[in-house]
Design an enzyme around this catalytic site. Structure first.
Site, PDB file in Angstrom:
ATOM      1  CE1 TYR A 124     -27.534  -4.511  24.792  1.00 25.31           C
ATOM      2  CE2 TYR A 124     -26.372  -6.905  24.835  1.00 25.31           C
ATOM      3  CZ  TYR A 124     -27.196  -5.479  25.522  1.00 25.31           C
ATOM      4  OH  TYR A 124     -27.630  -5.902  26.907  1.00 25.31           O
ATOM      5  CE  LYS A 191     -36.741   9.039  26.756  1.00 20.34           C
ATOM      6  NZ  LYS A 191     -37.804   9.232  27.586  1.00 20.34           N
ATOM      7  CG  ASP A 225     -39.602   7.471  29.838  1.00 22.66           C
ATOM      8  OD1 ASP A 225     -40.076   7.103  28.728  1.00 22.66           O
ATOM      9  OD2 ASP A 225     -39.313   8.712  29.943  1.00 22.66           O
ATOM     10  CG  ASP A 249     -30.048  -6.664  28.595  1.00 22.63           C
ATOM     11  OD1 ASP A 249     -30.070  -7.676  28.881  1.00 22.63           O
ATOM     12  OD2 ASP A 249     -29.188  -5.987  29.152  1.00 22.63           O
TER      13      ASP A 249
END
Ligand code: NAD
Length: 362
Positions: A124, A191, A225, A249
């Site tokens: 972002y 991640k 995930d 988000d």
């Protein structure tokens, strides 16, 4: 004394839900003096920018703002005003509580989650290079020369900066929030197995911050995930989710889905100096001006604003009124209606009125 606050109606469904929240906040008896400011595409003809300086000055002066959603063109056009506002005011922590109120339409019986999302960095940051530009060609050549990795020449590139400074302050915010609100656990979401440096740094700094709260707040780690799968299966095992910007988000909408949809998911963007309260949802342009959508997400963002202003009794009353109207299930919008409910849904204004009437009885 009245609280001075900035009100940004936004666009799409924004003006309707912002008005609903204003009406409910005033119905608590807490006095407000609103400074109303336009932002987004509608502000361009008058100010030459979608994020006018008088609006920023108003929030800096008042310290708090209530905001309706603002449309961002997808794929092309101007950059997000919502992201621009968070950057301009350094609103580094986005806090999104997702509480399951009895009466909402959901497959779950229990969920009480809070997403604490880093709000200024990550993908972002707005550092992007378009396909075919000299900048992207230079960057592709630089990467090839430094690491030998080949990026296709017809690529566009977005950078993902994550800093120690940005991570440390939002991680501290998450743990302090846990202590202040009687929460038991913070789960950091990354991640870091794939993005070893950017997400790896987020994880490393979160671990360091967690060590200072050992014995007071539990700490655990999840890959994003796997978190998504576990959230769908057993949301009640989680408490506070600490995330970098983009995962936060996406996970926010997932958690909103668990507790009954975007219509009931509030949020706050917090910095050291200022705070902007807004729903998780966007401007839902297809419903604009139809007196159709659920005002609760913005009203509950108003509840967060009341708490931030120290008006906890009024906040409790307003939240109770919202919960009561949802639980009763008669004067609620379409998204809170089960398919076989014989009582038809009401509009935004009628649901707001039901909440106002209930506040007066509490
Ligand atoms: P959206 O959240 O606006 O709407 C998606 C769908 O969710 C709607 O079609 C509707 O079915 C449902 N929904 C949303 N709000 C609801 C409400 N209050 N009551 C009942 N149902 C509701 O997402 P989108 O369509 O992906 O985005 C539309 C625009 O909003 C885009 O321009 C996007 O950039 C912008 N956006 C703004 C913000 C913000 O202002 N902070 C946040 C997200 C998206």
């Amino acid at each position: 004394m009245a609280h001075r606050a900035t009100l940004i109606p936004g666009d799409g469904i924004g003006p309707e839900v912002a008005q609903a929240a204003r009406t409910c906040l005033e119905a608590t008896g807490v006095a407000f003096e609103w400074e109303i400011h336009e932002a987004g595409e509608g502000a361009i003809p008058k100010f030459g920018t979608p994020l006018p300086e008088p609006l920023l000055a108003s929030i800096r002066r008042n310290k708090v703002a209530l905001k309706g959603p603002i449309t961002t063109p997808i794929g092309t056009g101007m950059r997000s005003v919502n992201v621009g506002l968070r950057h301009a005011l350094d609103l580094y922590a986005c806090v999104r509580p997702c509480r399951l109120y009895p009466g909402v339409v959901t497959s779950y019986r229990q969920a009480d989650l809070v997403i604490v999302r880093e709000n200024t960095e990550d993908l972002y940051a707005g550092v992007e290079y378009d396909r075919g530009t000299p900048e992207v060609q230079e960057l592709i050549a630089w990467v090839k020369a430094r690491g030998g990795k080949t990026i296709r020449p017809d690529s566009a590139i977005s950078l993902k900066p994550i800093s120690e400074t940005g991570t440390r302050r939002v991680a501290r915010y998450a743990f302090e929030y846990a202590l202040a609100n009687g929460r038991r656990k913070v789960t950091v979401v990354t991640k870091a197995n794939i993005m070893k440096f950017s997400d790896g740094l987020f994880l490393k700094v979160a671990r360091e911050v967690a060590a200072a709260y050992q014995g007071r707040v539990e700490f655990e780690e999840r890959l994003v995930d796997n978190l998504c799968m576990q959230l769908v299966q057993r949301p009640h095992q989680f408490d506070i989710l600490l995330t970098p910007n983009l995962y936060g988000d996406i996970v926010s909408d997932l958690c909103a889905g668990i507790v009954g949809g975007l219509g009931v998911a509030p949020g706050a963007n917090l910095g050291d100096e200022t705070a902007v309260f807004e729903a998780t949802h966007g401007s839902a342009p297809k419903y604009a001006g139809q007196n159709k959508v659920n005002p609760v997400a913005t009203i509950l963002s108003g509840v967060l604003m009341l708490r931030h202003l120290g008006e906890s009794k009024a906040a409790d009353r307003l939240e109770q009124a919202v919960a009561g109207v949802i639980q009763e299930g008669r004067r609620v919008t379409y998204d809170l209606k089960k398919k076989d409910d014989p009582v038809p849904p009401v509009g935004t204004r009628e649901m707001t009125q039901a909440i106002v009437e209930r506040i007066k009885t509490l």
